[in-house]
Design a protein around this motif. Structure first.
Motif, PDB file in Angstrom:
ATOM      1  N   ILE A   4       0.868  -1.179   0.000  1.00  0.00           N
ATOM      2  CA  ILE A   4       0.000   0.000   0.000  1.00  0.00           C
ATOM      3  C   ILE A   4       0.904   1.227   0.000  1.00  0.00           C
ATOM      4  O   ILE A   4       1.915   1.258   0.701  1.00  0.00           O
ATOM      5  CB  ILE A   4      -0.908   0.025   1.254  1.00  0.00           C
ATOM      6  CG1 ILE A   4      -1.823  -1.187   1.295  1.00  0.00           C
ATOM      7  CG2 ILE A   4      -1.696   1.327   1.340  1.00  0.00           C
ATOM      8  CD1 ILE A   4      -2.873  -1.224   0.219  1.00  0.00           C
ATOM      9  N   SER A   6       0.760   5.044   1.116  1.00  0.00           N
ATOM     10  CA  SER A   6      -0.040   5.949   1.941  1.00  0.00           C
ATOM     11  C   SER A   6       0.536   7.357   1.841  1.00  0.00           C
ATOM     12  O   SER A   6       1.743   7.548   1.922  1.00  0.00           O
ATOM     13  CB  SER A   6      -0.021   5.516   3.405  1.00  0.00           C
ATOM     14  OG  SER A   6      -0.614   4.260   3.551  1.00  0.00           O
ATOM     15  N   LYS A   8       0.027  11.335   3.406  1.00  0.00           N
ATOM     16  CA  LYS A   8      -0.561  12.083   4.523  1.00  0.00           C
ATOM     17  C   LYS A   8       0.055  13.467   4.569  1.00  0.00           C
ATOM     18  O   LYS A   8       1.274  13.617   4.560  1.00  0.00           O
ATOM     19  CB  LYS A   8      -0.287  11.352   5.832  1.00  0.00           C
ATOM     20  CG  LYS A   8      -0.852  12.036   7.054  1.00  0.00           C
ATOM     21  CD  LYS A   8      -0.421  11.299   8.309  1.00  0.00           C
ATOM     22  CE  LYS A   8      -0.962  11.919   9.552  1.00  0.00           C
ATOM     23  NZ  LYS A   8      -0.519  13.277   9.804  1.00  0.00           N
ATOM     24  N   TRP A  15      -7.610  12.231   9.876  1.00  0.00           N
ATOM     25  CA  TRP A  15      -7.133  10.961   9.304  1.00  0.00           C
ATOM     26  C   TRP A  15      -7.957  10.531   8.093  1.00  0.00           C
ATOM     27  O   TRP A  15      -7.487   9.760   7.267  1.00  0.00           O
ATOM     28  CB  TRP A  15      -7.159   9.866  10.369  1.00  0.00           C
ATOM     29  CG  TRP A  15      -6.116  10.094  11.401  1.00  0.00           C
ATOM     30  CD1 TRP A  15      -6.288  10.686  12.623  1.00  0.00           C
ATOM     31  CD2 TRP A  15      -4.727   9.808  11.299  1.00  0.00           C
ATOM     32  NE1 TRP A  15      -5.092  10.773  13.291  1.00  0.00           N
ATOM     33  CE2 TRP A  15      -4.114  10.228  12.495  1.00  0.00           C
ATOM     34  CE3 TRP A  15      -3.937   9.221  10.324  1.00  0.00           C
ATOM     35  CZ2 TRP A  15      -2.749  10.088  12.731  1.00  0.00           C
ATOM     36  CZ3 TRP A  15      -2.578   9.087  10.566  1.00  0.00           C
ATOM     37  CH2 TRP A  15      -2.008   9.517  11.764  1.00  0.00           C
ATOM     38  N   GLU A  18      -6.225  11.122   4.746  1.00  0.00           N
ATOM     39  CA  GLU A  18      -5.071  10.323   4.343  1.00  0.00           C
ATOM     40  C   GLU A  18      -5.490   9.430   3.182  1.00  0.00           C
ATOM     41  O   GLU A  18      -6.618   8.943   3.133  1.00  0.00           O
ATOM     42  CB  GLU A  18      -4.604   9.472   5.522  1.00  0.00           C
ATOM     43  CG  GLU A  18      -3.342   8.700   5.260  1.00  0.00           C
ATOM     44  CD  GLU A  18      -2.849   7.962   6.491  1.00  0.00           C
ATOM     45  OE1 GLU A  18      -2.438   6.809   6.330  1.00  0.00           O
ATOM     46  OE2 GLU A  18      -2.901   8.542   7.601  1.00  0.00           O
ATOM     47  N   VAL A  19      -4.586   9.214   2.252  1.00  0.00           N
ATOM     48  CA  VAL A  19      -4.898   8.401   1.074  1.00  0.00           C
ATOM     49  C   VAL A  19      -4.071   7.122   1.114  1.00  0.00           C
ATOM     50  O   VAL A  19      -2.850   7.173   1.255  1.00  0.00           O
ATOM     51  CB  VAL A  19      -4.601   9.195  -0.223  1.00  0.00           C
ATOM     52  CG1 VAL A  19      -4.804   8.335  -1.446  1.00  0.00           C
ATOM     53  CG2 VAL A  19      -5.466  10.436  -0.294  1.00  0.00           C
ATOM     54  N   ASP A  20      -4.745   5.986   1.019  1.00  0.00           N
ATOM     55  CA  ASP A  20      -4.089   4.675   0.947  1.00  0.00           C
ATOM     56  C   ASP A  20      -4.482   4.031  -0.375  1.00  0.00           C
ATOM     57  O   ASP A  20      -5.666   3.803  -0.628  1.00  0.00           O
ATOM     58  CB  ASP A  20      -4.549   3.772   2.097  1.00  0.00           C
ATOM     59  CG  ASP A  20      -4.142   4.309   3.456  1.00  0.00           C
ATOM     60  OD1 ASP A  20      -3.016   4.817   3.578  1.00  0.00           O
ATOM     61  OD2 ASP A  20      -4.957   4.217   4.390  1.00  0.00           O
ATOM     62  N   ASP A  22      -3.510   1.052  -3.529  1.00  0.00           N
ATOM     63  CA  ASP A  22      -2.864  -0.200  -3.896  1.00  0.00           C
ATOM     64  C   ASP A  22      -1.621   0.103  -4.737  1.00  0.00           C
ATOM     65  O   ASP A  22      -1.698   0.793  -5.755  1.00  0.00           O
ATOM     66  CB  ASP A  22      -3.869  -1.059  -4.684  1.00  0.00           C
ATOM     67  CG  ASP A  22      -3.235  -2.266  -5.310  1.00  0.00           C
ATOM     68  OD1 ASP A  22      -2.814  -3.155  -4.554  1.00  0.00           O
ATOM     69  OD2 ASP A  22      -3.148  -2.301  -6.556  1.00  0.00           O
ATOM     70  N   CYS A 147      -8.120   5.736  -8.345  1.00  0.00           N
ATOM     71  CA  CYS A 147      -6.761   6.097  -7.889  1.00  0.00           C
ATOM     72  C   CYS A 147      -6.410   7.515  -8.318  1.00  0.00           C
ATOM     73  O   CYS A 147      -5.922   8.315  -7.505  1.00  0.00           O
ATOM     74  CB  CYS A 147      -5.727   5.128  -8.452  1.00  0.00           C
ATOM     75  SG  CYS A 147      -5.722   3.511  -7.701  1.00  0.00           S
ATOM     76  N   SER A 150      -8.451  10.050  -6.395  1.00  0.00           N
ATOM     77  CA  SER A 150      -7.949  10.149  -5.015  1.00  0.00           C
ATOM     78  C   SER A 150      -6.668  10.969  -4.959  1.00  0.00           C
ATOM     79  O   SER A 150      -6.487  11.789  -4.048  1.00  0.00           O
ATOM     80  CB  SER A 150      -7.695   8.755  -4.439  1.00  0.00           C
ATOM     81  OG  SER A 150      -8.888   8.029  -4.335  1.00  0.00           O
ATOM     82  N   TYR A 168       4.417   6.735   2.691  1.00  0.00           N
ATOM     83  CA  TYR A 168       4.781   5.444   3.291  1.00  0.00           C
ATOM     84  C   TYR A 168       4.413   4.353   2.303  1.00  0.00           C
ATOM     85  O   TYR A 168       3.307   4.353   1.758  1.00  0.00           O
ATOM     86  CB  TYR A 168       4.011   5.207   4.594  1.00  0.00           C
ATOM     87  CG  TYR A 168       4.260   6.257   5.647  1.00  0.00           C
ATOM     88  CD1 TYR A 168       5.314   6.141   6.526  1.00  0.00           C
ATOM     89  CD2 TYR A 168       3.425   7.365   5.745  1.00  0.00           C
ATOM     90  CE1 TYR A 168       5.523   7.115   7.498  1.00  0.00           C
ATOM     91  CE2 TYR A 168       3.641   8.338   6.712  1.00  0.00           C
ATOM     92  CZ  TYR A 168       4.698   8.203   7.578  1.00  0.00           C
ATOM     93  OH  TYR A 168       4.926   9.165   8.535  1.00  0.00           O
ATOM     94  N   GLU A 170       4.064   0.361   2.395  1.00  0.00           N
ATOM     95  CA  GLU A 170       4.071  -0.767   3.344  1.00  0.00           C
ATOM     96  C   GLU A 170       3.551  -2.013   2.672  1.00  0.00           C
ATOM     97  O   GLU A 170       2.646  -1.984   1.910  1.00  0.00           O
ATOM     98  CB  GLU A 170       3.192  -0.417   4.539  1.00  0.00           C
ATOM     99  CG  GLU A 170       3.630   0.909   5.175  1.00  0.00           C
ATOM    100  CD  GLU A 170       2.696   1.340   6.262  1.00  0.00           C
ATOM    101  OE1 GLU A 170       2.903   0.887   7.383  1.00  0.00           O
ATOM    102  OE2 GLU A 170       1.767   2.118   5.972  1.00  0.00           O
TER     103      GLU A 170
END
Length: 170
Positions: A4, A6, A8, A15, A18-20, A22, A147, A150, A168, A170
């Motif tokens: 993912i 992320s 921020k 919160w 924040e965008v997460d 794929d 996507c 976003s 980030y 992860e």
């Protein structure tokens, strides 16, 4: 399972903003962008890099930036051009039909990975493998529109808040 990415805004306490996303879908999106407008796709890639990664990939001395520092390379001054590019070129192009780019255009996951690494060198900044791509999802155009939308909303928030952001993976 795919990683993912992320995003921020620094100092943002909401919160829900924040965008997460794929990671595989982001790689497909950046590749797709490179087939439409290579200079802008490089700017999009740079917007998704931390300062330390940008410096490493471009052989620039790291100074105080280390790999555990999530500060973005780009800041609010770079957002308007990216918002315009995604809103006026990418989203309309992706919205014309519902297809899976990976299976129907790029010839499957293995072939997409080959195309990706044979593409512009900056695509290699994000290493991608089979486990991060899913036919029917990662390259599905409605998913890529989500996507891109976003990212536009996030970049708009960065611009409005006039703050850098953290990245980030992860």
């Amino acid at each position: 399972m795919s990683r993912i990415i992320s995003l921020k805004v620094i100092g943002d306490i909401d919160w829900s903003k924040e965008v997460d996303l794929d990671f595989g879908s982001i790689c497909v999106l950046v590749y797709y962008c490179s087939t439409i407008n290579r200079p802008m796709s490089l700017k999009l890639m740079n917007a998704l890099l931390t300062e330390s990664t940008y410096r490493y990939e471009n052989d620039i001395p790291s100074e105080a930036y280390t790999s555990d520092n999530p500060i973005s390379h780009y800041g609010p001054e770079n957002m308007q051009e990216l918002i315009y590019f995604l809103t006026n070129q990418i989203i309309p192009n992706l919205s014309t039909q519902e297809i899976d780019l990976i299976s129907q255009v790029y010839g499957g996951i293995e072939n997409f990975i080959n195309l990706y690494y044979d593409g512009p060198p900056f695509l290699g900044y994000f290493g991608i493998g089979n486990s991060e791509l899913f036919e029917g999802f990662s390259g599905y155009t409605p998913n890529l529109v989500i996507c891109a939308t976003s990212l536009c909303a996030f970049f708009q928030r960065v611009k409005e808040r006039n703050m850098k952001y953290e990245i980030y993976i992860e």
